[in-house]
Design a protein around this motif. Structure first.
Motif, PDB file in Angstrom:
ATOM      1  N   HIS A 183       0.825  -1.221   0.000  1.00  0.00           N
ATOM      2  CA  HIS A 183       0.000   0.000   0.000  1.00  0.00           C
ATOM      3  C   HIS A 183       0.854   1.263   0.000  1.00  0.00           C
ATOM      4  CE1 HIS A 183      -2.289  -3.307   1.862  1.00  0.00           C
ATOM      5  NE2 HIS A 183      -3.196  -2.905   0.991  1.00  0.00           N
ATOM      6  N   ALA A 184       1.862   1.273   0.861  1.00  0.00           N
ATOM      7  CA  ALA A 184       2.729   2.447   0.915  1.00  0.00           C
ATOM      8  C   ALA A 184       3.566   2.540  -0.360  1.00  0.00           C
ATOM      9  CB  ALA A 184       3.634   2.378   2.141  1.00  0.00           C
ATOM     10  N   THR A 185       3.991   1.375  -0.876  1.00  0.00           N
ATOM     11  CA  THR A 185       4.785   1.380  -2.106  1.00  0.00           C
ATOM     12  C   THR A 185       3.926   1.875  -3.279  1.00  0.00           C
ATOM     13  OG1 THR A 185       6.140  -0.404  -1.223  1.00  0.00           O
ATOM     14  CG2 THR A 185       6.319  -0.004  -3.570  1.00  0.00           C
ATOM     15  N   ALA A 186       2.614   1.626  -3.228  1.00  0.00           N
ATOM     16  CA  ALA A 186       1.733   2.147  -4.283  1.00  0.00           C
ATOM     17  C   ALA A 186       1.783   3.680  -4.293  1.00  0.00           C
ATOM     18  CB  ALA A 186       0.299   1.662  -4.052  1.00  0.00           C
ATOM     19  N   PHE A 187       1.781   4.293  -3.121  1.00  0.00           N
ATOM     20  CA  PHE A 187       1.926   5.761  -3.066  1.00  0.00           C
ATOM     21  C   PHE A 187       3.277   6.177  -3.649  1.00  0.00           C
ATOM     22  CE2 PHE A 187      -1.505   7.946  -0.808  1.00  0.00           C
ATOM     23  CZ  PHE A 187      -2.265   6.876  -0.360  1.00  0.00           C
ATOM     24  N   ALA A 188       4.319   5.375  -3.354  1.00  0.00           N
ATOM     25  CA  ALA A 188       5.671   5.704  -3.831  1.00  0.00           C
ATOM     26  C   ALA A 188       5.753   5.595  -5.354  1.00  0.00           C
ATOM     27  CB  ALA A 188       6.701   4.786  -3.173  1.00  0.00           C
ATOM     28  N   CYS A 211      -1.544   4.093   4.772  1.00  0.00           N
ATOM     29  CA  CYS A 211      -1.719   4.192   3.316  1.00  0.00           C
ATOM     30  C   CYS A 211      -2.866   3.312   2.847  1.00  0.00           C
ATOM     31  CB  CYS A 211      -0.423   3.807   2.600  1.00  0.00           C
ATOM     32  SG  CYS A 211       0.867   5.039   2.801  1.00  0.00           S
ATOM     33  N   GLN A 212      -3.002   2.124   3.448  1.00  0.00           N
ATOM     34  CA  GLN A 212      -4.093   1.222   3.058  1.00  0.00           C
ATOM     35  C   GLN A 212      -5.450   1.865   3.372  1.00  0.00           C
ATOM     36  OE1 GLN A 212      -4.164  -2.628   5.037  1.00  0.00           O
ATOM     37  NE2 GLN A 212      -5.467  -3.476   3.436  1.00  0.00           N
ATOM     38  N   THR A 213      -5.566   2.456   4.559  1.00  0.00           N
ATOM     39  CA  THR A 213      -6.839   3.077   4.955  1.00  0.00           C
ATOM     40  C   THR A 213      -7.182   4.246   4.039  1.00  0.00           C
ATOM     41  OG1 THR A 213      -6.357   2.447   7.221  1.00  0.00           O
ATOM     42  CG2 THR A 213      -8.080   4.091   6.913  1.00  0.00           C
ATOM     43  N   VAL A 214      -6.187   5.081   3.739  1.00  0.00           N
ATOM     44  CA  VAL A 214      -6.440   6.229   2.867  1.00  0.00           C
ATOM     45  C   VAL A 214      -6.863   5.752   1.475  1.00  0.00           C
ATOM     46  CG1 VAL A 214      -5.379   8.235   1.739  1.00  0.00           C
ATOM     47  CG2 VAL A 214      -4.913   7.791   4.144  1.00  0.00           C
ATOM     48  N   LEU A 215      -6.171   4.697   0.985  1.00  0.00           N
ATOM     49  CA  LEU A 215      -6.535   4.151  -0.342  1.00  0.00           C
ATOM     50  C   LEU A 215      -7.975   3.656  -0.358  1.00  0.00           C
ATOM     51  CD1 LEU A 215      -3.493   2.050  -1.580  1.00  0.00           C
ATOM     52  CD2 LEU A 215      -4.647   3.878  -2.802  1.00  0.00           C
ATOM     53  N   MET A 216      -8.364   2.931   0.704  1.00  0.00           N
ATOM     54  CA  MET A 216      -9.729   2.387   0.758  1.00  0.00           C
ATOM     55  C   MET A 216     -10.744   3.525   0.867  1.00  0.00           C
ATOM     56  SD  MET A 216      -8.943  -0.829   3.223  1.00  0.00           S
ATOM     57  CE  MET A 216     -10.527  -1.634   3.251  1.00  0.00           C
ATOM     58  N   ALA A 217     -10.410   4.559   1.637  1.00  0.00           N
ATOM     59  CA  ALA A 217     -11.334   5.690   1.798  1.00  0.00           C
ATOM     60  C   ALA A 217     -11.512   6.427   0.469  1.00  0.00           C
ATOM     61  CB  ALA A 217     -10.817   6.630   2.876  1.00  0.00           C
ATOM     62  N   SER A 252     -10.935  11.775  -3.364  1.00  0.00           N
ATOM     63  CA  SER A 252      -9.989  12.371  -2.410  1.00  0.00           C
ATOM     64  C   SER A 252     -10.679  13.385  -1.491  1.00  0.00           C
ATOM     65  CB  SER A 252      -8.837  13.029  -3.169  1.00  0.00           C
ATOM     66  OG  SER A 252      -9.351  14.057  -3.982  1.00  0.00           O
ATOM     67  N   ASP A 253     -11.990  13.468  -1.571  1.00  0.00           N
ATOM     68  CA  ASP A 253     -12.721  14.436  -0.758  1.00  0.00           C
ATOM     69  C   ASP A 253     -13.065  13.814   0.599  1.00  0.00           C
ATOM     70  OD1 ASP A 253     -13.790  16.862  -0.291  1.00  0.00           O
ATOM     71  OD2 ASP A 253     -15.723  16.445  -1.246  1.00  0.00           O
ATOM     72  N   LEU A 254     -12.047  13.596   1.415  1.00  0.00           N
ATOM     73  CA  LEU A 254     -12.221  12.853   2.665  1.00  0.00           C
ATOM     74  C   LEU A 254     -12.358  13.784   3.865  1.00  0.00           C
ATOM     75  CD1 LEU A 254      -9.442  10.179   2.040  1.00  0.00           C
ATOM     76  CD2 LEU A 254     -11.863  10.059   1.440  1.00  0.00           C
ATOM     77  N   LEU A 255     -12.906  13.257   4.957  1.00  0.00           N
ATOM     78  CA  LEU A 255     -13.012  14.035   6.185  1.00  0.00           C
ATOM     79  C   LEU A 255     -11.616  14.216   6.774  1.00  0.00           C
ATOM     80  CD1 LEU A 255     -16.001  12.260   7.982  1.00  0.00           C
ATOM     81  CD2 LEU A 255     -16.067  14.102   6.288  1.00  0.00           C
ATOM     82  N   THR A 256     -11.385  15.365   7.366  1.00  0.00           N
ATOM     83  CA  THR A 256     -10.100  15.571   8.042  1.00  0.00           C
ATOM     84  C   THR A 256     -10.347  16.244   9.381  1.00  0.00           C
ATOM     85  OG1 THR A 256      -9.796  17.765   7.096  1.00  0.00           O
ATOM     86  CG2 THR A 256      -8.810  15.926   5.884  1.00  0.00           C
ATOM     87  N   ILE A 257      -9.352  16.155  10.244  1.00  0.00           N
ATOM     88  CA  ILE A 257      -9.398  16.942  11.477  1.00  0.00           C
ATOM     89  C   ILE A 257      -8.969  18.365  11.104  1.00  0.00           C
ATOM     90  CG2 ILE A 257      -8.990  14.975  12.963  1.00  0.00           C
ATOM     91  CD1 ILE A 257      -6.045  15.869  13.120  1.00  0.00           C
ATOM     92  N   THR A 258      -9.127  19.315  12.011  1.00  0.00           N
ATOM     93  CA  THR A 258      -8.745  20.702  11.695  1.00  0.00           C
ATOM     94  C   THR A 258      -7.262  20.927  12.007  1.00  0.00           C
ATOM     95  OG1 THR A 258      -9.194  21.502  13.913  1.00  0.00           O
ATOM     96  CG2 THR A 258     -11.050  21.505  12.357  1.00  0.00           C
ATOM     97  N   GLY A 259      -6.735  22.023  11.534  1.00  0.00           N
ATOM     98  CA  GLY A 259      -5.353  22.382  11.839  1.00  0.00           C
ATOM     99  C   GLY A 259      -5.130  22.492  13.338  1.00  0.00           C
ATOM    100  N   GLY A 260      -6.119  23.043  14.053  1.00  0.00           N
ATOM    101  CA  GLY A 260      -6.015  23.194  15.506  1.00  0.00           C
ATOM    102  C   GLY A 260      -5.925  21.846  16.194  1.00  0.00           C
TER     103      GLY A 260
END
Ligand SMILES: [Zn+2]
Length: 360
Positions: A183-188, A264-270, A276-284
């Protein structure tokens, strides 16, 4: 003339409760003094482990500590060190980590390698051309920081130069772990830096994942590229190759490997669920996690960043720009920035013009 310390002198120092750290740099140590220092180190580690049995709750500590300036030098001393109880323990741990990497599918064929720093200029490493799932303690090699083999029957891994480049530039890196987790190598291979601000544990224990340009594996050029990236990142994706992680001990550095691939696996599945329009936490909220990371002793180059920069995943999600958030509360779908409709419109217009010109 240099001061000479004998074994008896060292023992007298220890009896006086001074510890081997009080021995000044530059004194000459006789072989018996070196033995006494080595024995004191073993005793101290044993005591610190058995003190766990008392009432204080604690966590296991696998970090290998050595006395600076006291690496074994003569062939006999190097051989004794290589077969000492402490180093044998580390060799077993490397076999164990190798098996865990192989069982999780992080290494294929003879891929991957492991190193542990065991002195100022000494590194224990896995051999070349071996499956990481089936290594034995006697397969391990001892090398110096230039990659010269000092002990061990099997030839050292060719990728050790990359590990040592990390250890030379980042003194906190006491062990490195390299593998090709899919999964991480796929990002690479896609050349995409994994986004931040999606999972709190990754922010705290992994930090931002770094990227190093492609260079032929095992070459000095690869060592330079990865060594540079590893100053600020405990996990580095080597483009078109795989992942290298570092930590305070081999278990710690292997955990970073698991963290990286699971993230990386979780992000790929999401992204399969929702682009790529995924939920994120805030900068704070990210800032709080980075502070927590610092309190655990892990530096983070993002400590001084502005809140709006912390979740700016513009590479992962093109068209998102860093903006100071308005209002309170967790913002979702922002990725630390907001989709800039104007910018997207310009990009669309330019792309269309180029395509029209190409077609005409
Ligand atoms: Zn590799």
């Amino acid at each position: 003339m240099k001061k000479v310390l004998t074994g008896k002198d060292v023992e007298a120092l220890l009896r006086a409760g001074k510890g081997v750290d009080s021995i000044p740099d530059g004194v000459l140590l006789t072989p018996t003094a070196k033995d006494a220092i080595k024995e004191a180190g073993t005793r101290r580690r044993r005591e610190s482990r058995s003190s766990v049995a008392s009432d204080e709750p604690t966590v296991p500590d696998y970090e290998f500590r050595w006395n600076p300036g006291n690496d074994p030098q003569s062939p006999g001393d190097i051989r004794d060190f290589f077969h000492s109880r402490e180093v044998e323990e580390l060799k077993h741990r490397m076999c164990d980590i190798g098996r865990r990497m192989w069982e999780r599918g992080y290494t294929d064929g003879n891929g991957g390698n492991l190193t542990i720093r065991v002195g100022d200029n000494l590194v224990l490493c896995t051999p070349t051309l071996i499956s990481k799932g089936f290594m034995k303690p006697e397969d391990m090699a001892l090398i110096d920081l230039e990659g010269n083999q000092l002990a061990g029957r099997r030839k050292r891994t060719s990728e050790c130069l990359t590990h040592m480049a990390i250890m030379k530039r980042q003194p906190k890196a006491k062990a490195c772990c390299h593998a090709h987790p899919p999964h991480a190598t796929a990002f690479a291979v896609a050349g995409v830096q994994p986004p931040t601000c999606m999972i709190p544990e990754a922010e705290v224990f992994l930090g931002q994942i770094g990227m190093a340009e492609y260079q032929t594996p095992g070459t000095p050029a690869n060592a330079v590229a990865v060594g540079e990236a590893a100053i600020d990142h405990m996990a580095v994706l080597m483009l078109n190759h795989g992942v290298i992680t570092w930590g305070k001990d081999i278990e710690d550095s292997y955990w970073k490997m698991e963290n990286t691939d699971a993230y990386c696996q979780t992000v790929l599945m999401a992204t399969q669920l929702k682009g790529s329009d995924l939920l994120t936490i805030t900068g704070g909220q990210a800032k709080e996690l980075i502070d927590l990371r610092a309190s655990l002793g892990m530096e983070d180059k993002r400590a001084d960043w502005k809140e709006c920069e912390l979740c700016d995943n513009s590479e992962f999600r093109p068209g998102v720009v860093c903006q100071i958030p308005h209002g309170d509360g967790a913002r979702t779908n922002g990725g630390g920035g907001e989709r800039n409709e104007d910018a997207e419109a310009v990009v669309r217009q330019v792309t269309n013009e180029i395509l029209t010109q190409l077609n005409s």
